[in-house]
Design a protein around this motif. Structure first.
Motif, PDB file in Angstrom:
ATOM      1  N   TRP A 229       0.849  -1.199   0.000  1.00 54.29           N
ATOM      2  CA  TRP A 229       0.000   0.000   0.000  1.00 54.29           C
ATOM      3  C   TRP A 229       0.885   1.250   0.000  1.00 54.29           C
ATOM      4  N   PRO A 230       0.743   2.126  -1.002  1.00 56.00           N
ATOM      5  CA  PRO A 230       1.656   3.273  -1.151  1.00 56.00           C
ATOM      6  C   PRO A 230       1.770   4.172   0.067  1.00 56.00           C
ATOM      7  N   ARG A 231       0.664   4.460   0.747  1.00 56.69           N
ATOM      8  CA  ARG A 231       0.742   5.362   1.898  1.00 56.69           C
ATOM      9  C   ARG A 231       1.614   4.766   3.001  1.00 56.69           C
ATOM     10  N   VAL A 232       1.490   3.461   3.210  1.00 54.87           N
ATOM     11  CA  VAL A 232       2.294   2.798   4.232  1.00 54.87           C
ATOM     12  C   VAL A 232       3.763   2.752   3.799  1.00 54.87           C
ATOM     13  N   ILE A 233       3.999   2.488   2.521  1.00 53.64           N
ATOM     14  CA  ILE A 233       5.374   2.497   1.995  1.00 53.64           C
ATOM     15  C   ILE A 233       6.018   3.856   2.238  1.00 53.64           C
ATOM     16  N   ASN A 234       5.297   4.912   1.924  1.00 49.91           N
ATOM     17  CA  ASN A 234       5.823   6.268   2.093  1.00 49.91           C
ATOM     18  C   ASN A 234       6.207   6.537   3.545  1.00 49.91           C
ATOM     19  N   LYS A 235       5.282   6.239   4.443  1.00 47.84           N
ATOM     20  CA  LYS A 235       5.519   6.503   5.870  1.00 47.84           C
ATOM     21  C   LYS A 235       6.688   5.686   6.396  1.00 47.84           C
ATOM     22  N   ALA A 261       9.404   0.287  11.498  1.00 39.63           N
ATOM     23  CA  ALA A 261       8.076  -0.322  11.487  1.00 39.63           C
ATOM     24  C   ALA A 261       7.468  -0.328  12.883  1.00 39.63           C
ATOM     25  N   GLU A 262       8.280  -0.638  13.876  1.00 40.32           N
ATOM     26  CA  GLU A 262       7.784  -0.623  15.258  1.00 40.32           C
ATOM     27  C   GLU A 262       7.379   0.780  15.674  1.00 40.32           C
ATOM     28  N   GLU A 263       8.159   1.778  15.236  1.00 37.96           N
ATOM     29  CA  GLU A 263       7.828   3.165  15.530  1.00 37.96           C
ATOM     30  C   GLU A 263       6.504   3.568  14.870  1.00 37.96           C
ATOM     31  N   SER A 264       6.261   3.010  13.669  1.00 37.99           N
ATOM     32  CA  SER A 264       5.035   3.341  12.917  1.00 37.99           C
ATOM     33  C   SER A 264       3.856   2.502  13.331  1.00 37.99           C
ATOM     34  N   GLY A 265       4.079   1.507  14.197  1.00 33.97           N
ATOM     35  CA  GLY A 265       2.987   0.639  14.618  1.00 33.97           C
ATOM     36  C   GLY A 265       2.613  -0.381  13.585  1.00 33.97           C
ATOM     37  N   LEU A 266       3.561  -0.771  12.732  1.00 35.49           N
ATOM     38  CA  LEU A 266       3.266  -1.727  11.661  1.00 35.49           C
ATOM     39  C   LEU A 266       3.708  -3.143  12.058  1.00 35.49           C
TER      40      LEU A 266
END
Length: 266
Positions: A229-235, A261-266
């Motif tokens: 998903w582009p928005r997740v890739i960007n972040k 990823a951990e910082e982003s909650g992914l």
């Protein structure tokens, strides 16, 4: 700042990116083909996709591609306001002073569309976003509002955009009058793993990158975490650049991706 550390001329993955800078994935190009068909044919189209799929970017670049002397764009995201607020917004978008009664607003919007088309030779383009939130009564109204000359002409372009369950709702019997008039349907898909690699490299190159910043294992980790998903890739990629510059990493590896990823909650 990560830009100076990685010798980037500008921030990658910018929200104000132009159409000519877009990554031409198969899904993006197919969506554009559908929108161009709708532009030529006029009428009603639907663009759906999961959150972060790139719907808004696709619609924005389509809007920016339209000649303002030939097309008048009214973009309206469905908000928490009432239905009457929505109709008033459409009237304002057409340059009209909204009436107070619903029946008068309907007539005013239709007459505004016809005047724009017949007198000014300008096609009004309505982009209605977040339509998965629309009430059933409103979706039923749209079939009436955008019915001209007993459904014999389409002096407008109407694009309904939202999450995938909008399509499911339109398949219900009580929305059949609207669904039957939709001439273009497209669902934006996530990027494949190979496309994720190319997508990241494309945007870093636009930002001025001369050398590979991400290792192959890091790109693979981003593809897995983002699910394309582009928005997740960007972040996730921006967070990787921030962590990498803080840790003085000339190349970003999968450990940096894990931290980001951990910082982003992914």
């Amino acid at each position: 700042m990560y830009k100076s550390f990685y010798s980037l001329a500008r921030e990658p993955f910018s929200k104000d990116m132009r159409k000519e800078d877009a990554f031409l994935s198969i899904s993006y190009q197919e969506a554009w083909n559908g929108l161009e068909y709708l532009q030529k044919s006029k009428g009603i189209g639907i663009v759906i996709g999961d959150p972060g799929a790139g719907k808004t970017f696709t619609l924005r670049t389509f809007k920016d591609s339209l000649n303002p002397s030939l097309y008048h764009v009214v973009y309206f995201p469905l908000s928490t306001g009432g239905v009457m607020d929505f109709y008033r917004g459409l009237a304002y978008g057409l340059g009209e002073e909204p009436k107070f009664r619903k029946v008068d607003l309907f007539r005013q919007i239709q007459q505004g569309i016809q005047r724009m088309d017949q007198e000014r030779k300008v096609t009004p383009v309505f982009i209605l976003d977040e339509m998965h939130m629309a009430k059933d009564a409103f979706l039923q109204d749209l079939a009436i509002l955008f019915n001209f000359h007993m459904d014999s002409s389409n002096p407008f372009i109407l694009i309904l955009a939202g999450l995938p369950h909008l399509k499911t709702r339109l398949n219900l019997n009580h929305h059949r009058p609207l669904a039957q008039r939709i001439i273009m349907r497209y669902q934006i898909q996530s990027l494949s793993k190979d496309d994720v690699y190319t997508y990241i490299e494309h945007h870093l190159k636009l930002a001025g990158s001369k050398m590979p910043i991400f290792t192959v294992s890091a790109l693979e980790a981003i593809a897995l975490r983002s699910q394309g998903w582009p928005r997740v890739i960007n972040k996730l990629t921006i967070n990787c650049l921030l962590y990498g510059s803080q840790l003085k990493k000339e190349q970003i590896d999968e450990e940096i991706v894990r931290m980001a990823a951990e910082e982003s909650g992914l």
